[in-house]
Motif scaffolding. Structure first.
Motif, mmCIF file in Angstrom:
data_model
loop_
_atom_site.group_PDB
_atom_site.id
_atom_site.type_symbol
_atom_site.label_atom_id
_atom_site.label_comp_id
_atom_site.label_asym_id
_atom_site.label_seq_id
_atom_site.Cartn_x
_atom_site.Cartn_y
_atom_site.Cartn_z
ATOM 1 N N ALA A 300 0.901 -1.120 -0.044
ATOM 2 C CA ALA A 300 -0.036 -0.084 0.052
ATOM 3 C C ALA A 300 0.823 1.251 -0.140
ATOM 4 C CB ALA A 300 -0.959 -0.014 1.325
ATOM 5 N N ALA A 301 2.058 1.275 0.737
ATOM 6 C CA ALA A 301 2.711 2.357 0.900
ATOM 7 C C ALA A 301 3.591 2.667 -0.605
ATOM 8 C CB ALA A 301 3.895 1.999 2.010
ATOM 9 N N ILE A 302 3.939 1.530 -1.124
ATOM 10 C CA ILE A 302 4.601 1.656 -2.600
ATOM 11 C C ILE A 302 3.621 2.129 -3.465
ATOM 12 C CG2 ILE A 302 5.642 0.325 -4.446
ATOM 13 C CD1 ILE A 302 6.513 -1.732 -2.264
ATOM 14 N N LEU A 303 2.391 1.760 -3.497
ATOM 15 C CA LEU A 303 1.320 2.163 -4.515
ATOM 16 C C LEU A 303 0.876 3.663 -4.135
ATOM 17 C CD1 LEU A 303 -1.047 -0.923 -4.644
ATOM 18 C CD2 LEU A 303 0.916 -0.102 -6.396
ATOM 19 N N SER A 304 0.963 4.184 -2.874
ATOM 20 C CA SER A 304 0.376 5.406 -2.522
ATOM 21 C C SER A 304 1.507 6.562 -2.531
ATOM 22 C CB SER A 304 -0.286 5.440 -1.559
ATOM 23 O OG SER A 304 0.467 5.062 -0.424
ATOM 24 N N ASP A 305 2.708 6.162 -2.219
ATOM 25 C CA ASP A 305 3.768 7.151 -1.865
ATOM 26 C C ASP A 305 5.076 7.159 -2.940
ATOM 27 O OD1 ASP A 305 4.900 9.265 0.074
ATOM 28 O OD2 ASP A 305 6.419 7.535 0.094
ATOM 29 N N GLU A 306 5.172 8.204 -3.447
ATOM 30 C CA GLU A 306 6.400 8.226 -4.749
ATOM 31 C C GLU A 306 7.735 7.720 -4.068
ATOM 32 O OE1 GLU A 306 8.154 11.294 -7.998
ATOM 33 O OE2 GLU A 306 6.433 11.853 -6.828
ATOM 34 N N SER A 307 8.115 8.242 -2.983
ATOM 35 C CA SER A 307 9.428 8.093 -2.327
ATOM 36 C C SER A 307 9.447 6.719 -1.882
ATOM 37 C CB SER A 307 9.522 9.182 -1.263
ATOM 38 O OG SER A 307 8.652 8.962 -0.173
ATOM 39 N N THR A 308 8.680 6.100 -1.370
ATOM 40 C CA THR A 308 8.666 4.644 -0.798
ATOM 41 C C THR A 308 8.689 3.814 -2.381
ATOM 42 O OG1 THR A 308 7.025 5.160 0.877
ATOM 43 C CG2 THR A 308 7.029 2.827 0.271
ATOM 44 N N ALA A 309 8.067 3.951 -3.270
ATOM 45 C CA ALA A 309 8.056 3.243 -4.482
ATOM 46 C C ALA A 309 9.617 3.548 -5.077
ATOM 47 C CB ALA A 309 7.005 3.998 -5.342
ATOM 48 N N GLU A 310 9.995 4.751 -5.115
ATOM 49 C CA GLU A 310 11.399 4.866 -5.583
ATOM 50 C C GLU A 310 12.413 3.885 -4.801
ATOM 51 O OE1 GLU A 310 14.852 6.051 -7.662
ATOM 52 O OE2 GLU A 310 12.598 6.130 -8.067
ATOM 53 N N ALA A 311 12.051 3.936 -3.318
ATOM 54 C CA ALA A 311 13.055 3.082 -2.651
ATOM 55 C C ALA A 311 12.963 1.689 -2.922
ATOM 56 C CB ALA A 311 12.799 3.367 -0.985
ATOM 57 N N ALA A 312 11.640 1.137 -3.166
ATOM 58 C CA ALA A 312 11.423 -0.300 -3.568
ATOM 59 C C ALA A 312 12.083 -0.507 -5.079
ATOM 60 C CB ALA A 312 9.811 -0.556 -3.513
ATOM 61 N N ARG A 313 12.060 0.357 -5.808
ATOM 62 C CA ARG A 313 12.389 -0.040 -7.296
ATOM 63 C C ARG A 313 13.954 -0.200 -7.074
ATOM 64 N NH1 ARG A 313 15.420 2.542 -10.985
ATOM 65 N NH2 ARG A 313 15.416 4.634 -9.601
ATOM 66 N N THR A 314 14.612 0.932 -6.370
ATOM 67 C CA THR A 314 16.084 0.732 -6.222
ATOM 68 C C THR A 314 16.389 -0.520 -5.519
ATOM 69 O OG1 THR A 314 16.176 3.094 -6.116
ATOM 70 C CG2 THR A 314 18.090 1.952 -5.323
ATOM 71 N N ALA A 315 15.727 -1.098 -4.523
ATOM 72 C CA ALA A 315 16.241 -2.283 -3.940
ATOM 73 C C ALA A 315 15.939 -3.380 -4.554
ATOM 74 C CB ALA A 315 15.243 -2.449 -2.596
ATOM 75 N N LEU A 316 14.879 -3.224 -5.387
ATOM 76 C CA LEU A 316 14.506 -4.527 -6.421
ATOM 77 C C LEU A 316 15.488 -4.834 -7.467
ATOM 78 C CD1 LEU A 316 12.294 -6.717 -6.740
ATOM 79 C CD2 LEU A 316 11.121 -5.072 -8.362
ATOM 80 N N LEU A 317 15.967 -3.621 -7.895
ATOM 81 C CA LEU A 317 16.933 -3.679 -9.052
ATOM 82 C C LEU A 317 18.195 -4.080 -8.397
ATOM 83 C CD1 LEU A 317 16.204 -0.540 -10.967
ATOM 84 C CD2 LEU A 317 15.893 -2.909 -11.687
ATOM 85 N N GLU A 318 18.825 -3.632 -7.303
ATOM 86 C CA GLU A 318 19.974 -4.125 -6.540
ATOM 87 C C GLU A 318 19.919 -5.441 -6.228
ATOM 88 O OE1 GLU A 318 20.828 -1.840 -2.971
ATOM 89 O OE2 GLU A 318 20.855 0.032 -4.165
ATOM 90 N N ARG A 319 18.769 -6.147 -5.757
ATOM 91 C CA ARG A 319 18.673 -7.561 -5.446
ATOM 92 C C ARG A 319 18.683 -8.287 -6.651
ATOM 93 N NH1 ARG A 319 15.720 -10.861 -1.065
ATOM 94 N NH2 ARG A 319 15.887 -12.782 -1.831
ATOM 95 N N ALA A 320 18.102 -7.807 -7.861
ATOM 96 C CA ALA A 320 18.074 -8.453 -9.190
ATOM 97 C C ALA A 320 19.207 -8.664 -9.593
ATOM 98 C CB ALA A 320 17.187 -7.706 -10.124
ATOM 99 N N ARG A 321 20.428 -7.799 -9.427
ATOM 100 C CA ARG A 321 21.722 -7.740 -9.983
ATOM 101 C C ARG A 321 22.300 -9.027 -9.371
ATOM 102 N NH1 ARG A 321 21.357 -2.231 -9.529
ATOM 103 N NH2 ARG A 321 21.412 -1.329 -11.381
ATOM 104 N N GLU A 322 22.042 -9.589 -8.287
ATOM 105 C CA GLU A 322 22.634 -10.637 -7.495
ATOM 106 C C GLU A 322 21.917 -12.044 -7.633
ATOM 107 O OE1 GLU A 322 25.803 -10.409 -6.613
ATOM 108 O OE2 GLU A 322 25.895 -8.234 -6.967
#
Length: 492
Positions: A300-322
């Motif tokens: 819900a926080a990711i869907l409703s808040d831009e800064s939370t979504a950006e943090a989630a995107r960054t974390a997802l990409l960092e994890r995907a690299r490994e």
């Protein structure tokens, strides 16, 4: 019950009582005792019916709910839900009949005034644990190294000593209280058969019975039990069979607590990974684990808040690299979604063109369409360097990058046209490529039985091809050493 506060001496006795109740609610987050006692006094004395309900209002509150939700200084400025949660907290001295009776009467009166909602209590168990959390979990707390001279006979000093020890040993104090009083596997016994005194002969009780006495859920008690169990292995804590009710033992520092304690709904394996991640990121372990416990809230926080979504995107990409499996899942999702697939194609083309512009600017030379290596002029290199700033702009659109890419290609064409030798070599290379391709195509059909399958149209096409070759031969006839053989159309 009335405690006068010098800075608020202008308040009436009832208003001072409300003031202290609100202060207890806001500031005594690590100890609910004061709040429960003050709430009992406010309800028993009917204080909430004796204070004004608002600015320029002489009328008292009509309902206890209004009193709870009214903004200070008239009400508590709290929510009914939080009060319901607080009613679940057990006063540590409820073993004393007088206090237990007082607390039971207070809870019954408040529940009657605001109504009870058991389903909501279950849904907000997370908030209950966070509200009355161990003070050592607060990352902003800086403990004093000074050892004060405290008098055990002074009740204020006793509370200060207990809270001070909690600050130093964190949840280990809670775990010790569970470990020395609970025996796993012991059947539940009626309360009157179980004595919680601290004499050496007193037997431990079952986890459910101990949970009942402190007002906790059975699972919560077992989480502290398991934490002590892991502490035995990691920090050589006394085993359960060496602990008895009332026994005190040295405890590890508070900083070690999160390495052994696993909050509810998080498995030990997950907890270890989350703890490691929190330490690596320099974050509070408690915050990280609580975030992982509520994926619905996180979504819900990711869907409703831009800064939370950006943090989630960054974390997802960092994890995907490994994480190769996650990388594959993301790629498959994008490839099968028409919206993502289209955007990916556009962004891929944009990235390729931007890379091309950067490469030309870095090397100062380029390859012509025919494959020649070409040094760019000083003016062309300078303009290309300016175009790099254009494509590197985070706000650059695919159209802007395409224009920069096409301009670099135009600079290469202009460089070719400015040098007759390069231009001649470019034409020659292009013709060689065309002739080589034509020769390969003819070779691919030379072994075909043309005489058997040829029709009028095929004969016309081969004849036209021969005419084109003869025209090329005529153009090359001034060149010495030309030994071109004209194909006999009749042979075909």
């Amino acid at each position: 019950m009335s405690v006068r506060v010098e800075s608020n001496s202008y308040l009436t006795e009832e208003q001072q009582q409300v003031y202290q109740l609100r202060e207890s609610l806001e500031r005594n987050g690590g100890n609910p005792v004061g709040f429960l006692e003050l709430l009992a006094a406010v309800v028993t004395d009917g204080t909430w019916l004796k204070v004004p309900s608002g600015v320029n209002q002489e009328e008292p509150f009509v309902s206890f709910t209004d009193f709870i939700e009214a903004k200070p200084p008239f009400g508590l400025g709290a929510s009914v839900e939080n009060v319901r949660i607080l009613l679940q907290i057990r006063h540590p001295h409820e073993g004393v009949p007088r206090i237990r009776e007082q607390m039971d009467m207070m809870r019954a009166a408040v529940r009657e005034l605001i109504g009870s909602d058991p389903s909501e209590l279950n849904a907000r168990r997370f908030e209950q644990e966070a509200l009355w959390g161990d003070p050592s979990h607060d990352p902003d707390i800086t403990d004093s190294a000074e050892e004060p001279d405290l008098d055990p006979s002074n009740p204020i000093d006793r509370d200060a000593a207990e809270l001070r020890s909690v600050g130093k040993s964190g949840g280990w104090i809670w775990a010790l209280k569970v470990a020395r009083n609970v025996e796993v596997g012991q059947p539940d016994r009626p309360a009157q058969d179980v004595d919680m005194g601290c004499a050496p002969h007193i037997h431990k009780v079952a986890a459910r019975e101990f949970a009942r006495r402190i007002g906790w859920d059975h699972k919560r008690v077992m989480r502290y039990y398991r934490a002590w169990e892991r502490g035995i292995e990691k920090y050589d804590l006394p085993s359960f069979d060496r602990l008895q009710p009332g026994v005190e033992v040295p405890l590890p520092p508070a900083s070690t607590w999160t390495e052994c304690f696993t909050p509810g709904r998080v498995s030990p394996d997950r907890a270890e990974a989350l703890i490691a991640g929190a330490h690596e990121a320099g974050l509070s372990v408690r915050e990280v684990i609580y975030a992982a416990k509520s994926p619905g809230a996180m979504k819900a926080a990711i869907l409703s808040d831009e800064s939370t979504a950006e943090a989630a995107r960054t974390a997802l990409l960092e994890r995907a690299r490994e994480d190769g499996e996650l990388r594959t899942t993301l790629a498959r999702t994008i490839a099968h979604d028409p919206v993502f697939r289209k955007e990916t194609a556009v962004e891929s083309r944009k990235a390729e063109r931007a890379d091309y512009v950067r490469q030309i600017a870095d090397q100062g030379k380029a390859r012509t369409p025919a494959g020649q290596a070409l040094e760019l002029s000083k003016e062309a290199r300078e303009e290309t360097a300016e175009l790099v700033a254009v494509v590197d702009d985070p706000q650059a659109t695919p159209e802007v990058v395409a224009e920069a890419y096409e301009r670099v290609q135009q600079l290469i064409v202009e460089a070719v046209e400015a040098d007759p030798k390069v231009q001649a070599a470019e034409h020659r290379a292009r013709i060689h490529k065309v002739l080589a391709s034509t020769a390969r195509n003819i070779a691919s059909v030379i072994d075909t039985p043309l005489a058997e399958i040829a029709d009028e149209k095929l004969i016309e096409e081969v004849s036209a091809l021969q005419t084109s070759v003869e025209a090329l031969v005529a153009l090359l006839s001034p060149q010495k050493g030309s030994h071109l053989r004209v194909i006999d159309s009749q042979a075909v």
